[in-house]
Design a protein around this motif. Structure first.
Motif, PDB file in Angstrom:
ATOM      1  N   GLY A   1       3.880 -19.926  -0.071  1.00  0.00           N
ATOM      2  CA  GLY A   1       2.740 -19.467  -1.205  1.00  0.00           C
ATOM      3  C   GLY A   1       3.152 -17.953  -1.366  1.00  0.00           C
ATOM      4  O   GLY A   1       3.947 -17.241  -1.156  1.00  0.00           O
ATOM      5  N   PRO A   2       2.124 -17.241  -2.031  1.00  0.00           N
ATOM      6  CA  PRO A   2       2.128 -15.995  -2.542  1.00  0.00           C
ATOM      7  C   PRO A   2       2.370 -15.165  -1.512  1.00  0.00           C
ATOM      8  O   PRO A   2       1.860 -15.037  -0.284  1.00  0.00           O
ATOM      9  N   ALA A   3       3.237 -13.932  -1.701  1.00  0.00           N
ATOM     10  CA  ALA A   3       3.769 -12.946  -1.012  1.00  0.00           C
ATOM     11  C   ALA A   3       2.594 -11.839  -0.836  1.00  0.00           C
ATOM     12  O   ALA A   3       2.547 -11.018  -1.671  1.00  0.00           O
ATOM     13  N   GLY A   4       1.606 -11.951   0.188  1.00  0.00           N
ATOM     14  CA  GLY A   4       0.548 -11.041   0.162  1.00  0.00           C
ATOM     15  C   GLY A   4       1.021  -9.697   0.807  1.00  0.00           C
ATOM     16  O   GLY A   4       1.945  -9.550   1.448  1.00  0.00           O
ATOM     17  N   LEU A   5       0.114  -8.646   0.657  1.00  0.00           N
ATOM     18  CA  LEU A   5       0.259  -7.314   1.312  1.00  0.00           C
ATOM     19  C   LEU A   5      -0.789  -7.173   2.332  1.00  0.00           C
ATOM     20  O   LEU A   5      -2.035  -7.613   1.920  1.00  0.00           O
ATOM     21  N   GLY A   6      -0.773  -6.508   3.328  1.00  0.00           N
ATOM     22  CA  GLY A   6      -1.708  -6.335   4.403  1.00  0.00           C
ATOM     23  C   GLY A   6      -2.766  -5.520   3.945  1.00  0.00           C
ATOM     24  O   GLY A   6      -3.936  -5.510   4.551  1.00  0.00           O
ATOM     25  N   ASP A   7      -2.407  -4.542   2.958  1.00  0.00           N
ATOM     26  CA  ASP A   7      -3.546  -3.546   2.380  1.00  0.00           C
ATOM     27  C   ASP A   7      -4.156  -4.123   1.264  1.00  0.00           C
ATOM     28  O   ASP A   7      -4.483  -3.405   0.507  1.00  0.00           O
ATOM     29  N   GLY A   8      -3.865  -5.348   0.810  1.00  0.00           N
ATOM     30  CA  GLY A   8      -4.719  -6.239  -0.086  1.00  0.00           C
ATOM     31  C   GLY A   8      -3.554  -6.479  -1.390  1.00  0.00           C
ATOM     32  O   GLY A   8      -2.569  -5.543  -1.659  1.00  0.00           O
ATOM     33  N   GLY A   9      -3.912  -7.377  -2.037  1.00  0.00           N
ATOM     34  CA  GLY A   9      -3.025  -8.175  -3.218  1.00  0.00           C
ATOM     35  C   GLY A   9      -1.873  -8.707  -2.807  1.00  0.00           C
ATOM     36  O   GLY A   9      -1.493  -9.162  -1.755  1.00  0.00           O
ATOM     37  N   GLN A  10      -0.949  -8.742  -3.656  1.00  0.00           N
ATOM     38  CA  GLN A  10       0.280  -9.314  -3.695  1.00  0.00           C
ATOM     39  C   GLN A  10       1.469  -8.593  -4.001  1.00  0.00           C
ATOM     40  O   GLN A  10       1.196  -7.608  -4.668  1.00  0.00           O
TER      41      GLN A  10
END
Length: 273
Positions: free
Chosen positions: A187-196
């Motif tokens: 699914g969505p490719a998240g970022l550790g510091d928030g968001g995608q």
């Protein structure tokens, strides 16, 4: 534009490396096929900074060939490499700010993850070491052409790229004005510091890829080489549209250009590429 060189950082993209930190601050991100069907990122910073970039992983033979078009002496951060790759970096125009050259204070381990997927750094620490290493504080020349979406573009809602272990889709969202990255399996490719992970521009270069003679690890898999000079097909995706054309790079010292069917530069839209 800050008066400093480009800084390229190798970032892992295995599932164990996700979500990554610091990618949103990069100006340009290359996704390169390395070996065994996996990919890695080269995150290139110049205009902005990231207080935490993670996880930093090893270099590859093709890295200097990709990065050296970003100015006379771009900085390159990575976490070790096989000897031929280190030799290629040392003999290139890149300035090595990797974990074996920069001071220990420039890198740290994230206790919330396990090694080797937990090495972190910051652009500030690497730029500071670059100054101490007498790196020329000269910004690179502009890499892309920017402008409005021209004629000949075809509306598109998504871009699918079928890497073996990184099967992904970039989906255009008109309200946000960017493409959103997701994986077919997670699914969505998240970022550790928030968001995608998002991009204003997605550029697809079709290049020849072939295995080198150099073994990368104990599994016996060989590093890939990429043909990054000459020309080949390219597609640029921006503003919910696709422009087909070619990429062109006569020599490694030249900047890659992207041309439409009429041979004119393809304009990108401002934002991350």
């Amino acid at each position: 534009m800050p008066q400093r060189p480009a800084l390229a950082i190798k970032v892992e993209n295995l599932p164990q490396a996700r979500p990554q930190y610091g990618l949103a601050g990069a100006d340009v991100i290359y996704e390169e096929p390395v070996e065994g069907g996996i990919t890695r990122f080269i995150a290139i910073y110049q205009c902005r900074d990231s207080a935490r970039v993670e996880p930093v992983r090893s270099g590859r033979l093709v890295d200097p060939e990709i990065v050296e078009q970003y100015g006379a002496h771009p900085l390159f951060a990575y976490s070790g490499a096989i000897r031929p790759a280190v030799d290629a970096i040392d003999s290139s125009s890149l300035i090595d700010v990797g974990v074996n050259r920069a001071p220990l204070s420039a890198y740290w381990r994230d206790p919330a993850r396990y090694a080797p997927h937990n090495l972190a750094t910051s652009t500030a620490a690497l730029y500071q070491y670059g100054v101490g290493a007498h790196a020329p504080q000269t910004p690179p020349a502009p890499t892309f052409t920017y402008g409005p979406l021209g004629s000949g573009a075809t509306p598109t809602s998504s871009v699918h790229i079928g890497y073996l272990y990184s099967d992904l889709t970039w989906t255009w969202r008109q309200a946000a004005g960017v493409f959103f990255r997701s994986y077919s399996d997670t699914g969505p490719a998240g970022l550790g510091d928030g968001g995608q992970i998002t991009a204003s521009n997605v550029v697809v270069m079709h290049v020849d890829m072939y295995p080198s003679q150099w073994v990368e690890d104990a599994t016996g898999v060989r590093e890939n080489l990429l043909t990054l000079t000459g020309s080949g097909p390219a597609q640029v995706f921006r503003n919910g549209a696709e422009i087909s054309g070619t990429w062109n790079r006569p020599a490694l010292s030249d900047t890659t250009s992207y041309l439409d069917s009429a041979g004119q530069p393809i304009a990108l839209t401002p934002g991350q590429t």
